[in-house]
Every structure is written in C-alpha cells, then in structure tokens.
Design a protein around this motif. Structure first.
Motif, PDB file in Angstrom:
ATOM      1  N   GLU A 239      -0.429 -50.648  -2.569  1.00  0.00           N
ATOM      2  CA  GLU A 239      -1.590 -50.322  -1.747  1.00  0.00           C
ATOM      3  C   GLU A 239      -1.745 -48.810  -1.613  1.00  0.00           C
ATOM      4  OE1 GLU A 239      -3.558 -51.111   2.677  1.00  0.00           O
ATOM      5  OE2 GLU A 239      -1.642 -52.034   2.152  1.00  0.00           O
ATOM      6  N   ALA A 240      -0.633 -48.124  -1.338  1.00  0.00           N
ATOM      7  CA  ALA A 240      -0.688 -46.662  -1.229  1.00  0.00           C
ATOM      8  C   ALA A 240      -1.073 -46.046  -2.563  1.00  0.00           C
ATOM      9  CB  ALA A 240       0.657 -46.125  -0.766  1.00  0.00           C
ATOM     10  N   ARG A 241      -0.519 -46.578  -3.647  1.00  0.00           N
ATOM     11  CA  ARG A 241      -0.867 -46.070  -4.980  1.00  0.00           C
ATOM     12  C   ARG A 241      -2.350 -46.283  -5.280  1.00  0.00           C
ATOM     13  NH1 ARG A 241       2.895 -42.547  -7.121  1.00  0.00           N
ATOM     14  NH2 ARG A 241       4.980 -43.450  -7.148  1.00  0.00           N
ATOM     15  N   SER A 242      -2.880 -47.429  -4.872  1.00  0.00           N
ATOM     16  CA  SER A 242      -4.293 -47.712  -5.126  1.00  0.00           C
ATOM     17  C   SER A 242      -5.191 -46.760  -4.340  1.00  0.00           C
ATOM     18  CB  SER A 242      -4.608 -49.165  -4.752  1.00  0.00           C
ATOM     19  OG  SER A 242      -3.902 -50.068  -5.587  1.00  0.00           O
ATOM     20  N   LYS A 243      -4.837 -46.515  -3.080  1.00  0.00           N
ATOM     21  CA  LYS A 243      -5.619 -45.563  -2.280  1.00  0.00           C
ATOM     22  C   LYS A 243      -5.587 -44.176  -2.905  1.00  0.00           C
ATOM     23  CE  LYS A 243      -5.340 -47.719   2.296  1.00  0.00           C
ATOM     24  NZ  LYS A 243      -4.846 -47.578   3.683  1.00  0.00           N
ATOM     25  N   MET A 244      -4.419 -43.774  -3.399  1.00  0.00           N
ATOM     26  CA  MET A 244      -4.310 -42.454  -4.018  1.00  0.00           C
ATOM     27  C   MET A 244      -5.074 -42.401  -5.342  1.00  0.00           C
ATOM     28  SD  MET A 244      -2.883 -40.357  -2.017  1.00  0.00           S
ATOM     29  CE  MET A 244      -2.864 -39.040  -3.241  1.00  0.00           C
ATOM     30  N   ALA A 245      -5.103 -43.510  -6.071  1.00  0.00           N
ATOM     31  CA  ALA A 245      -5.885 -43.549  -7.316  1.00  0.00           C
ATOM     32  C   ALA A 245      -7.366 -43.332  -7.024  1.00  0.00           C
ATOM     33  CB  ALA A 245      -5.669 -44.877  -8.034  1.00  0.00           C
ATOM     34  N   TYR A 246      -7.866 -43.993  -5.983  1.00  0.00           N
ATOM     35  CA  TYR A 246      -9.260 -43.792  -5.594  1.00  0.00           C
ATOM     36  C   TYR A 246      -9.489 -42.386  -5.066  1.00  0.00           C
ATOM     37  CZ  TYR A 246     -11.168 -48.458  -6.326  1.00  0.00           C
ATOM     38  OH  TYR A 246     -11.629 -49.610  -6.918  1.00  0.00           O
ATOM     39  N   ALA A 247      -8.536 -41.877  -4.277  1.00  0.00           N
ATOM     40  CA  ALA A 247      -8.672 -40.513  -3.749  1.00  0.00           C
ATOM     41  C   ALA A 247      -8.777 -39.503  -4.882  1.00  0.00           C
ATOM     42  CB  ALA A 247      -7.482 -40.179  -2.848  1.00  0.00           C
ATOM     43  N   SER A 248      -7.948 -39.677  -5.891  1.00  0.00           N
ATOM     44  CA  SER A 248      -7.965 -38.772  -7.037  1.00  0.00           C
ATOM     45  C   SER A 248      -9.289 -38.863  -7.789  1.00  0.00           C
ATOM     46  CB  SER A 248      -6.793 -39.110  -7.976  1.00  0.00           C
ATOM     47  OG  SER A 248      -6.808 -38.275  -9.107  1.00  0.00           O
ATOM     48  N   TYR A 249      -9.738 -40.089  -8.007  1.00  0.00           N
ATOM     49  CA  TYR A 249     -10.976 -40.317  -8.757  1.00  0.00           C
ATOM     50  C   TYR A 249     -12.173 -39.670  -8.061  1.00  0.00           C
ATOM     51  CZ  TYR A 249     -14.852 -42.882 -10.922  1.00  0.00           C
ATOM     52  OH  TYR A 249     -16.026 -43.209 -11.557  1.00  0.00           O
ATOM     53  N   ILE A 250     -12.329 -39.934  -6.757  1.00  0.00           N
ATOM     54  CA  ILE A 250     -13.526 -39.423  -6.085  1.00  0.00           C
ATOM     55  C   ILE A 250     -13.425 -37.918  -5.820  1.00  0.00           C
ATOM     56  CG2 ILE A 250     -14.207 -41.643  -5.144  1.00  0.00           C
ATOM     57  CD1 ILE A 250     -13.038 -40.904  -2.500  1.00  0.00           C
ATOM     58  N   ALA A 251     -12.212 -37.399  -5.666  1.00  0.00           N
ATOM     59  CA  ALA A 251     -12.073 -35.940  -5.587  1.00  0.00           C
ATOM     60  C   ALA A 251     -12.495 -35.307  -6.908  1.00  0.00           C
ATOM     61  CB  ALA A 251     -10.641 -35.557  -5.253  1.00  0.00           C
ATOM     62  N   GLY A 252     -12.110 -35.952  -8.018  1.00  0.00           N
ATOM     63  CA  GLY A 252     -12.519 -35.469  -9.333  1.00  0.00           C
ATOM     64  C   GLY A 252     -14.029 -35.469  -9.494  1.00  0.00           C
ATOM     65  N   MET A 253     -14.672 -36.534  -9.032  1.00  0.00           N
ATOM     66  CA  MET A 253     -16.123 -36.603  -9.122  1.00  0.00           C
ATOM     67  C   MET A 253     -16.784 -35.541  -8.238  1.00  0.00           C
ATOM     68  SD  MET A 253     -17.068 -38.891 -11.290  1.00  0.00           S
ATOM     69  CE  MET A 253     -15.822 -37.939 -12.156  1.00  0.00           C
ATOM     70  N   SER A 254     -16.129 -35.235  -7.116  1.00  0.00           N
ATOM     71  CA  SER A 254     -16.674 -34.202  -6.232  1.00  0.00           C
ATOM     72  C   SER A 254     -16.599 -32.828  -6.878  1.00  0.00           C
ATOM     73  CB  SER A 254     -15.917 -34.215  -4.896  1.00  0.00           C
ATOM     74  OG  SER A 254     -16.485 -33.289  -3.993  1.00  0.00           O
ATOM     75  N   PHE A 255     -15.405 -32.420  -7.311  1.00  0.00           N
ATOM     76  CA  PHE A 255     -15.305 -31.064  -7.881  1.00  0.00           C
ATOM     77  C   PHE A 255     -15.915 -30.974  -9.259  1.00  0.00           C
ATOM     78  CE2 PHE A 255     -11.062 -32.123  -9.858  1.00  0.00           C
ATOM     79  CZ  PHE A 255     -11.203 -31.496 -11.084  1.00  0.00           C
ATOM     80  N   ASN A 256     -16.040 -32.102  -9.954  1.00  0.00           N
ATOM     81  CA  ASN A 256     -16.706 -32.110 -11.252  1.00  0.00           C
ATOM     82  C   ASN A 256     -18.137 -31.612 -11.136  1.00  0.00           C
ATOM     83  OD1 ASN A 256     -16.287 -32.723 -14.000  1.00  0.00           O
ATOM     84  ND2 ASN A 256     -17.291 -34.690 -13.822  1.00  0.00           N
ATOM     85  N   ASN A 257     -18.724 -31.831  -9.960  1.00  0.00           N
ATOM     86  CA  ASN A 257     -20.126 -31.510  -9.760  1.00  0.00           C
ATOM     87  C   ASN A 257     -20.372 -30.409  -8.736  1.00  0.00           C
ATOM     88  OD1 ASN A 257     -21.529 -33.658 -11.472  1.00  0.00           O
ATOM     89  ND2 ASN A 257     -20.082 -34.880 -10.291  1.00  0.00           N
ATOM     90  N   ALA A 258     -19.338 -30.063  -7.945  1.00  0.00           N
ATOM     91  CA  ALA A 258     -19.500 -29.003  -6.940  1.00  0.00           C
ATOM     92  C   ALA A 258     -18.693 -27.753  -7.266  1.00  0.00           C
ATOM     93  CB  ALA A 258     -19.080 -29.529  -5.563  1.00  0.00           C
ATOM     94  N   GLY A 259     -17.716 -27.876  -8.152  1.00  0.00           N
ATOM     95  CA  GLY A 259     -16.849 -26.752  -8.474  1.00  0.00           C
ATOM     96  C   GLY A 259     -15.602 -26.731  -7.620  1.00  0.00           C
ATOM     97  N   LEU A 260     -14.697 -25.820  -7.938  1.00  0.00           N
ATOM     98  CA  LEU A 260     -13.436 -25.677  -7.220  1.00  0.00           C
ATOM     99  C   LEU A 260     -13.439 -24.356  -6.458  1.00  0.00           C
ATOM    100  CD1 LEU A 260     -11.070 -27.157  -9.944  1.00  0.00           C
ATOM    101  CD2 LEU A 260     -11.374 -28.063  -7.630  1.00  0.00           C
ATOM    102  N   GLY A 261     -12.338 -23.618  -6.508  1.00  0.00           N
ATOM    103  CA  GLY A 261     -12.266 -22.372  -5.760  1.00  0.00           C
ATOM    104  C   GLY A 261     -11.042 -21.566  -6.123  1.00  0.00           C
TER     105      GLY A 261
END
Length: 384
Positions: A239-261
């Motif tokens: 369950e924790a691994r699945s939550k982290m997999a989703y966290a990683s995926y949606i963070a990637g989609m966020s910075f993929n389109n907003a940039g990093l720093g």
C-alpha cells in the motif's frame, strides 16, 4: 485560465500492482519486434529483468539486454547502449529501472534517430526527430523519468551533468508497477522518495506553475507525507509502495509541465563532481533552497507545510514558511537522510566551482527567486 498550454504526457500509462502484465497487449498492438532492454546489473542480478523478459516472451517479442548503466549515467553508457541497439537491429527500447536506466535509454533513443553526439543535445529541445519508441518500466518511486521530457547524462570529460529537456525523448508507454519496488533497500527508498518530494515542491513553487500542476504537486506532497515513512520502514508494504508510485507519477506530470528549480541545478553539480545519489543531494538541499525562495513564494509553502501534516492555522506567512522547511528536515531525518553535505564528503573548496556551474543549469530557469554566485555559495554552505 485564458491561456494556451502544451501538456506533455505519455500516450499510454499502466500504473498499479501488476501493471507489467498489462503492457504485453499494448506492445503487440504496436507490432514491436525486438527490444533493447536498458537497465543496470543489480536489477539483472536480483531477477527483475527476468520478470520483464517473461512478459516479452509471452507476447513473442525478442530482446537483448544492455545492463551496464551506472547510477549516474554517462556519455559512455549512452554510446555503448547505442552500439548494442544497432548491432542487434532493435526497433524499440525498453528502459527498466529508476532514473539512471530511464535517462540512458532516452539518450540512446535520441541518438538512434538523430545521430551525432549526446553532448549535442544539452539544453532545451535540441533534437529534430522523435526518439526510437521507448517503453519505460519504472522500478522506483523517485525520478519519474519514465513519464517526463527530461533526462540527465554525465559528461565524463567535464564531470558536469548535462540536462536535456526534450519533447522528443518522451516515452510512448510508461509502466509503474509497485510490485517491482518492494524489497528495495531502505536507503534507496528514502533517497528516491525525497526526490519525489523535491519534484513536487519545486513544481509547486515554480515560475511555470499553473492550476493543474499545482493540484498534482500538492496531491503528491500529501501522498509522500502519508506513505514514505512506511515504505522506508517496511519495503514490502504494498500500500505504501503504491501511494509512492502514484506520488512519483503525478509529481513527474507536474514538473514535466511546470518546470523544476534551483534545488535540481545545485544537486546536479554534486552528482557530477562527487557521483552522489541524486535523491540524497536533493533531500539535503531542498529545505535550504526553499528557505531562500520563500520571499517569492507567497503562501504556497504554507500549503506544503499543511500537506506534510503541520498545523499552520494562525501562523504568519513567515512562520508558515519556516514550518514547511522544518517539516522537510524532519521527514529527511526520520528516514535516515544525511543531515548535511559534509557527511557526503563534499569539500568547501569545491563550492565556488559547483556554484558557477549551477548558474548555467537549465532547471534554474523556473526557480521563483533570482540567484547569483554569492547566494548559491551561501546555500551550499548552509547545507554543509
């Protein structure tokens, strides 16, 4: 809301426990014949590669394995992988692993269709042609390279990490199966998890942030706050691994389109000079860079603090900003991340050179506050 945006997202994503089984039919439908599997020796030795080749065999797809990718992939890794691809007439690439194999595979794919030297592609959108098709199978909740247009290759001559932001490197199929992430060492889980948090926080406060990227970033931060400690404590907690997999995926989609720093700009120099784990470098630098950025982030760090479980009701903006910084430090400490750069072997005499190189890093472009050489050196010093 009255603006036009280009969003970068893999055309197909399989995510969740058992996702690797779902990719077989998608591979068949694309009429792929032979894969170059780009991975590292550890994943080959522990049998993760076998799980992927079994799916390929079930779908009558041939393959050859290139497992020489280093933790910080190099120009040599890219060139050697390209040679194996050409020698074996592979018509697509299957990248398997965390950020290192994913990044190496992108470099190989770009050279396969564009030619030249990988050093030619440093910067933003330097290639003309779409890469050879990439099926990106992720094994860590970390870099999100399997779903982004970014990749990083170390120039072995200069020891500088070259950052490529290239829409042509985007994978055709992304697979994120938390079952492939179980039983990973606690220190790896901690480092990659803090990489997720860094992606989400940097995207959230980025100059390029917008409504969708904000929603994704905040959700990712909340998931990290909920699950990272459990994933580190028990590597088999699906369950924790699945939550982290989703966290990683949606963070990637966020910075993929907003940039990093600037966390990434500074971390890249540590990785290039000392060959340090990227996630650890990000984790150590993140609170210090965001403390510096806080003058220009409005009330956003208040939301970061709240997403990480801090009570910020009644706090001033400055107090809420500090609460976010402390929340990041506390999480890092609780999961065993080194407290400072000295523990990683970083030498103070190298800070000025790394600072100069950080100022040329492409990730700097969307940092919310301007930086200069003096400020960069000071941030490095605080992180020591």
């Amino acid at each position: 809301m009255l603006e036009s945006r280009t969003l970068y997202w893999p055309s197909t994503t399989f995510i969740g426990p058992g996702a690797i089984k779902d990719m077989g039919q998608a591979l068949q439908s694309r009429d792929f014949k032979k894969a170059l599997i780009v991975t590292d020796q550890v994943l080959n030795e522990i049998g993760i590669v076998d799980k992927i080749t079994a799916v390929l065999a079930e779908n009558s797809i041939d393959y050859v394995v290139f497992d020489q990718v280093q933790p910080n992939p190099t120009t040599k890794n890219v060139n050697d992988g390209l040679a194996v691809l050409k020698e074996n007439d592979c018509d697509f690439i299957l990248s398997l692993g965390g950020g290192s194999p994913q990044d190496a595979a992108k470099g190989i794919g770009i050279l396969a269709t564009n030619g030249g030297d990988i050093k030619d592609y440093e910067g933003i959108d330097q290639s003309d042609n779409k890469s050879l098709p990439i099926v990106a199978v992720n094994t860590t909740a970390g870099t999100a390279s399997e779903v982004t247009i970014n990749y990083v290759i170390t120039n072995e001559d200069t020891h500088i990490k070259m950052v490529m932001v290239d829409k042509n490197s985007l994978a055709e199929i992304a697979v994120s199966d938390p079952k492939l992430m179980t039983a990973k060492p606690a220190d790896l889980t901690a480092a990659t998890g803090m990489d997720v948090l860094t992606h989400a926080v940097e995207a959230y406060v980025s100059e390029g942030a917008f409504r969708l990227s904000d929603k994704l970033a905040l959700e990712s931060i909340e998931l990290v706050g909920e699950a990272l400690r459990d994933a580190v404590e028990n590597g088999d907690d699906l369950e924790a691994r699945s939550k982290m997999a989703y966290a990683s995926y949606i963070a990637g989609m966020s910075f993929n389109n907003a940039g990093l720093g600037y966390v990434h700009s500074m971390a890249h120099q540590l990785g290039g000079m000392y060959d340090l784990p990227h996630g650890v470098c990000n984790a150590v630098l993140l609170p210090h860079v965001e403390e510096y950025n806080s003058k220009n982030t409005g009330d956003k760090l208040r939301n970061v603090a709240q997403a990480l479980g801090k009570d910020v009701e009644g706090l001033s903006t400055a107090e809420a900003n500090q609460a976010a910084v402390e929340a990041i430090k506390e999480l890092s400490s609780e999961i065993g991340i080194p407290a400072g750069l000295k523990e990683l072997g970083v030498k103070e005499e190298d800070l000025a050179e790394m600072a100069k190189n950080a100022l040329n890093d492409v990730c700097k472009g969307t940092n919310p506050r301007e930086v200069d050489l003096e400020a960069t050196i000071e941030i490095y010093k605080k992180a020591m």
